[in-house]
Motif scaffolding. Structure first.
Motif, PDB file in Angstrom:
ATOM      1  N   LYS A 285       0.831  -1.202   0.000  1.00  0.00           N
ATOM      2  CA  LYS A 285       0.000   0.000   0.000  1.00  0.00           C
ATOM      3  C   LYS A 285       0.868   1.256   0.000  1.00  0.00           C
ATOM      4  O   LYS A 285       0.591   2.227  -0.718  1.00  0.00           O
ATOM      5  N   THR A 286       1.926   1.242   0.803  1.00  0.00           N
ATOM      6  CA  THR A 286       2.834   2.388   0.855  1.00  0.00           C
ATOM      7  C   THR A 286       3.531   2.598  -0.486  1.00  0.00           C
ATOM      8  O   THR A 286       3.604   3.719  -1.007  1.00  0.00           O
ATOM      9  N   LEU A 287       4.062   1.506  -1.057  1.00  0.00           N
ATOM     10  CA  LEU A 287       4.815   1.608  -2.306  1.00  0.00           C
ATOM     11  C   LEU A 287       3.936   2.032  -3.474  1.00  0.00           C
ATOM     12  O   LEU A 287       4.434   2.577  -4.460  1.00  0.00           O
ATOM     13  N   CYS A 288       2.637   1.760  -3.379  1.00  0.00           N
ATOM     14  CA  CYS A 288       1.713   2.131  -4.459  1.00  0.00           C
ATOM     15  C   CYS A 288       1.115   3.522  -4.274  1.00  0.00           C
ATOM     16  O   CYS A 288       0.218   3.927  -5.021  1.00  0.00           O
ATOM     17  N   THR A 289       1.590   4.262  -3.271  1.00  0.00           N
ATOM     18  CA  THR A 289       1.131   5.635  -3.082  1.00  0.00           C
ATOM     19  C   THR A 289       1.462   6.465  -4.325  1.00  0.00           C
ATOM     20  O   THR A 289       2.572   6.368  -4.855  1.00  0.00           O
ATOM     21  N   PRO A 290       0.538   7.264  -4.825  1.00  0.00           N
ATOM     22  CA  PRO A 290       0.813   8.070  -6.025  1.00  0.00           C
ATOM     23  C   PRO A 290       2.086   8.915  -5.886  1.00  0.00           C
ATOM     24  O   PRO A 290       2.303   9.552  -4.850  1.00  0.00           O
ATOM     25  N   LYS A 291       2.926   8.894  -6.911  1.00  0.00           N
ATOM     26  CA  LYS A 291       4.175   9.663  -7.006  1.00  0.00           C
ATOM     27  C   LYS A 291       5.156   9.326  -5.876  1.00  0.00           C
ATOM     28  O   LYS A 291       6.012  10.135  -5.514  1.00  0.00           O
ATOM     29  N   PHE A 292       5.048   8.101  -5.336  1.00  0.00           N
ATOM     30  CA  PHE A 292       5.947   7.676  -4.259  1.00  0.00           C
ATOM     31  C   PHE A 292       7.401   7.698  -4.728  1.00  0.00           C
ATOM     32  O   PHE A 292       8.282   8.240  -4.050  1.00  0.00           O
ATOM     33  N   ALA A 293       7.672   7.105  -5.903  1.00  0.00           N
ATOM     34  CA  ALA A 293       9.046   7.018  -6.409  1.00  0.00           C
ATOM     35  C   ALA A 293       9.642   8.403  -6.640  1.00  0.00           C
ATOM     36  O   ALA A 293      10.811   8.665  -6.312  1.00  0.00           O
ATOM     37  N   GLU A 294       8.845   9.326  -7.207  1.00  0.00           N
ATOM     38  CA  GLU A 294       9.349  10.664  -7.496  1.00  0.00           C
ATOM     39  C   GLU A 294       9.718  11.408  -6.216  1.00  0.00           C
ATOM     40  O   GLU A 294      10.781  12.040  -6.127  1.00  0.00           O
ATOM     41  N   ARG A 295       8.841  11.340  -5.211  1.00  0.00           N
ATOM     42  CA  ARG A 295       9.108  12.061  -3.961  1.00  0.00           C
ATOM     43  C   ARG A 295      10.319  11.483  -3.242  1.00  0.00           C
ATOM     44  O   ARG A 295      11.139  12.222  -2.688  1.00  0.00           O
ATOM     45  N   LEU A 296      10.445  10.138  -3.263  1.00  0.00           N
ATOM     46  CA  LEU A 296      11.568   9.501  -2.590  1.00  0.00           C
ATOM     47  C   LEU A 296      12.882   9.850  -3.290  1.00  0.00           C
ATOM     48  O   LEU A 296      13.895  10.146  -2.632  1.00  0.00           O
ATOM     49  N   ALA A 297      12.864   9.832  -4.620  1.00  0.00           N
ATOM     50  CA  ALA A 297      14.068  10.181  -5.381  1.00  0.00           C
ATOM     51  C   ALA A 297      14.468  11.636  -5.124  1.00  0.00           C
ATOM     52  O   ALA A 297      15.661  11.958  -5.009  1.00  0.00           O
ATOM     53  N   ALA A 298      13.472  12.529  -5.015  1.00  0.00           N
ATOM     54  CA  ALA A 298      13.759  13.936  -4.760  1.00  0.00           C
ATOM     55  C   ALA A 298      14.404  14.129  -3.392  1.00  0.00           C
ATOM     56  O   ALA A 298      15.330  14.946  -3.238  1.00  0.00           O
ATOM     57  N   ARG A 299      13.931  13.369  -2.384  1.00  0.00           N
ATOM     58  CA  ARG A 299      14.512  13.491  -1.041  1.00  0.00           C
ATOM     59  C   ARG A 299      15.962  13.029  -1.039  1.00  0.00           C
ATOM     60  O   ARG A 299      16.831  13.656  -0.421  1.00  0.00           O
ATOM     61  N   MET A 300      16.237  11.912  -1.692  1.00  0.00           N
ATOM     62  CA  MET A 300      17.611  11.400  -1.745  1.00  0.00           C
ATOM     63  C   MET A 300      18.515  12.379  -2.499  1.00  0.00           C
ATOM     64  O   MET A 300      19.650  12.647  -2.079  1.00  0.00           O
ATOM     65  N   HIS A 301      18.027  12.909  -3.609  1.00  0.00           N
ATOM     66  CA  HIS A 301      18.817  13.863  -4.393  1.00  0.00           C
ATOM     67  C   HIS A 301      19.082  15.131  -3.579  1.00  0.00           C
ATOM     68  O   HIS A 301      20.179  15.720  -3.643  1.00  0.00           O
ATOM     69  N   GLY A 302      18.082  15.542  -2.795  1.00  0.00           N
ATOM     70  CA  GLY A 302      18.212  16.763  -2.015  1.00  0.00           C
ATOM     71  C   GLY A 302      19.295  16.704  -0.957  1.00  0.00           C
ATOM     72  O   GLY A 302      19.860  17.747  -0.581  1.00  0.00           O
ATOM     73  N   VAL A 303      19.600  15.499  -0.459  1.00  0.00           N
ATOM     74  CA  VAL A 303      20.649  15.369   0.567  1.00  0.00           C
ATOM     75  C   VAL A 303      21.949  14.834  -0.031  1.00  0.00           C
ATOM     76  O   VAL A 303      22.900  14.538   0.709  1.00  0.00           O
ATOM     77  N   GLY A 304      21.973  14.670  -1.343  1.00  0.00           N
ATOM     78  CA  GLY A 304      23.207  14.257  -2.007  1.00  0.00           C
ATOM     79  C   GLY A 304      23.533  12.784  -1.884  1.00  0.00           C
ATOM     80  O   GLY A 304      24.708  12.402  -1.874  1.00  0.00           O
ATOM     81  N   LEU A 305      22.504  11.940  -1.806  1.00  0.00           N
ATOM     82  CA  LEU A 305      22.723  10.497  -1.692  1.00  0.00           C
ATOM     83  C   LEU A 305      22.208   9.789  -2.942  1.00  0.00           C
ATOM     84  O   LEU A 305      21.125  10.123  -3.448  1.00  0.00           O
ATOM     85  N   PRO A 306      22.940   8.810  -3.457  1.00  0.00           N
ATOM     86  CA  PRO A 306      22.453   8.050  -4.610  1.00  0.00           C
ATOM     87  C   PRO A 306      21.310   7.129  -4.208  1.00  0.00           C
ATOM     88  O   PRO A 306      21.297   6.586  -3.088  1.00  0.00           O
ATOM     89  N   ALA A 307      20.366   6.951  -5.087  1.00  0.00           N
ATOM     90  CA  ALA A 307      19.184   6.137  -4.784  1.00  0.00           C
ATOM     91  C   ALA A 307      19.551   4.693  -4.464  1.00  0.00           C
ATOM     92  O   ALA A 307      18.850   4.026  -3.690  1.00  0.00           O
ATOM     93  N   ARG A 308      20.649   4.187  -5.016  1.00  0.00           N
ATOM     94  CA  ARG A 308      21.012   2.774  -4.824  1.00  0.00           C
ATOM     95  C   ARG A 308      21.305   2.438  -3.361  1.00  0.00           C
ATOM     96  O   ARG A 308      21.326   1.273  -2.984  1.00  0.00           O
ATOM     97  N   LEU A 309      21.549   3.470  -2.534  1.00  0.00           N
ATOM     98  CA  LEU A 309      21.857   3.211  -1.121  1.00  0.00           C
ATOM     99  C   LEU A 309      20.608   2.958  -0.288  1.00  0.00           C
ATOM    100  O   LEU A 309      20.719   2.535   0.867  1.00  0.00           O
ATOM    101  N   LEU A 310      19.419   3.212  -0.832  1.00  0.00           N
ATOM    102  CA  LEU A 310      18.178   2.949  -0.098  1.00  0.00           C
ATOM    103  C   LEU A 310      17.480   1.746  -0.707  1.00  0.00           C
ATOM    104  O   LEU A 310      17.125   1.746  -1.882  1.00  0.00           O
ATOM    105  N   LYS A 311      17.313   0.732   0.109  1.00  0.00           N
ATOM    106  CA  LYS A 311      16.669  -0.502  -0.341  1.00  0.00           C
ATOM    107  C   LYS A 311      15.273  -0.581   0.280  1.00  0.00           C
ATOM    108  O   LYS A 311      15.103  -0.344   1.487  1.00  0.00           O
TER     109      LYS A 311
END
Length: 441
Positions: A285-311
């Protein structure tokens, strides 16, 4: 060498009943129990008698006969499970299976000459049975029972040491039940208390459990977890907290809290020149939240971390009925560079279907398979099969729930290279985890 350090008189407090067909087996069971300091409180022949007795009071251990004349010892599992689910049995007793052991030659139905065509080593070894039931079948049934919360011991060798080891395990279970809060106590939790904890952070702790390369013991990742200490009830088990979170629709809030602490750890690790991924549990249910991937990617980019570090570890707490939506959501998440792991493989009905129809980077073997590895031969075969399957599907494999040091070389020989569990390291709070990682250098 294992030493039995518990005196037989210690077992006298256990409430034990017997289920046996025939006077001779019942007498043998009684003699073995009395030699260990236990006087059985009752003996029965049928399942109906046992069910009536259990309805009137708690029992710690049921010693059952496995024999060709009766399937009562096997079917008792279903009775216990049904009574527990219906609320007629608050405390599940431990189950001891006893019976005559024998070796039966391997045969093929309809082919009387099949056994003679087998290699000599196979003909000699045969199939080990108890009461006419293959030991591998008993092992599998016992593993399913344990997954349902019923502790099963298969006493396929007679002797005081074997029985005392089983009684020790039953005694430890009873001690744990007596010392911890009762299930009824947790029902006193209110929705307001959980909402308050998640919004204020009061009583919440965030811990990190390392994942290791099983050969080098090098840390290759970690899982971020949440713990809640209630001011009245003490530590609330995840098995109580998570369903309540999901029922209130707070799963996205919970994910956001754990993800926030995972980012903090990743930033601290980056400063120490560590680049290991941190895993966070998330429901479908959480993963299917609308625009979940975009918001998560934006947060990681905002702190300077590559997405591959979050599993992201997909749990089956809240299954997604729309498989197409789930597949699309996971594909979008992976397209952003995040890794996706399937958590607790082997305990959900939809797990196999998910692996066939949805793409993952990793699969985690449920701890029930790992814990049964030393005592259940079929668990080793299952894990070996999963290793081969992971290679074919080209995803990583992680064994979780490693609680015994002796399990680690067994897993490695089966082809499992990464694992986590108390035998390797307990979950640690932020400062302790960072100190642990510095020592890894």
């Amino acid at each position: 060498m294992r030493l039995n350090v518990i005196a037989p008189s210690t077992f006298a407090a256990l409430r034990v009943i017997m289920l046996a067909v025939g006077a001779v087996p019942a007498q043998r069971m009684r003699g073995m129990l009395m030699a260990s300091g236990i006087t059985p409180v009752a003996s029965f022949v049928t399942l109906g008698e046992v069910e009536v007795y259990l309805s009137n009071g708690p029992v710690d251990v049921i010693v059952c006969q496995i024999c060709p004349e009766s399937d009562a010892g096997l079917m008792l599992l279903s009775v216990l499970n049904r009574m527990h689910k219906n609320g007629k049995l608050e405390q599940l007793p431990s189950l001891f299976w006893m019976g005559e052991t024998s070796m039966i030659a391997a045969t093929c139905p309809g082919d009387v000459n099949y056994g003679s065509r087998l290699p000599a080593t196979v003909q000699t070894a045969g199939i080990e049975c108890m009461g006419g039931v293959a030991m591998t079948a008993l092992d599998s049934l016992a593993r399913l029972a344990k997954a349902a919360g019923i502790h099963v011991e298969i006493l396929h060798r007679e002797g005081a040491m074997v029985l005392n080891d089983a009684l020790r395990a039953a005694l430890l279970i009873r001690t744990k039940l007596d010392s911890g809060p009762a299930q009824a106590d947790f029902e006193l939790l209110t929705e307001e208390e959980l909402i308050s904890a998640l919004t204020t952070g009061e009583g919440l702790r965030f811990v990190f459990q390392p994942q290791f390369d099983l050969l080098s013991r090098r840390v290759v990742g970690a899982e971020a977890l949440i713990r809640w200490k209630h001011h009245r009830l003490g530590d609330i088990p995840p098995s109580i907290m998570i369903p309540l979170v999901n029922r209130l629709g707070l799963d996205l809030l919970l994910f956001s809290l754990v993800e926030m602490w995972a980012v903090r750890v990743m930033l601290a690790l980056k400063r120490e020149n560590f680049g290991i991924p941190i895993a966070v549990n998330a429901s479908a249910k959480t993963l299917c939240t609308p625009k979940f991937a975009e918001r998560l990617a934006a947060r990681m980019h905002g702190v300077g971390l590559p997405a591959r570090l979050l599993k992201l570890e997909l749990t089956e707490d809240v299954p997604e009925p729309d498989e197409l939506l789930l597949s699309a959501a996971l594909t979008a998440i992976r397209a952003k560079g995040f890794q996706v792991s399937l958590d607790d493989f082997g305990v959900g009905a939809a797990t196999m279907n998910l692996l066939v129809n949805v793409s993952f980077d990793e699969m985690k073997i449920d701890g029930s398979f790992v814990r049964a590895l030393g005592e259940c031969s079929s668990s080793g075969k299952v894990i070996s099969g999963l290793v081969n399957w992971a290679r074919l599907l080209k995803f990583n494999l992680v064994a979780e729930g490693i609680e015994d040091e002796s399990t680690i070389p067994l897993l490695y020989r089966l082809g499992c290279r990464v694992g986590q569990g108390y035998a390797l390291a307990h979950p640690m709070e932020f400062d302790d985890f960072m100190m642990f990682m510095r020592k890894q250098k």
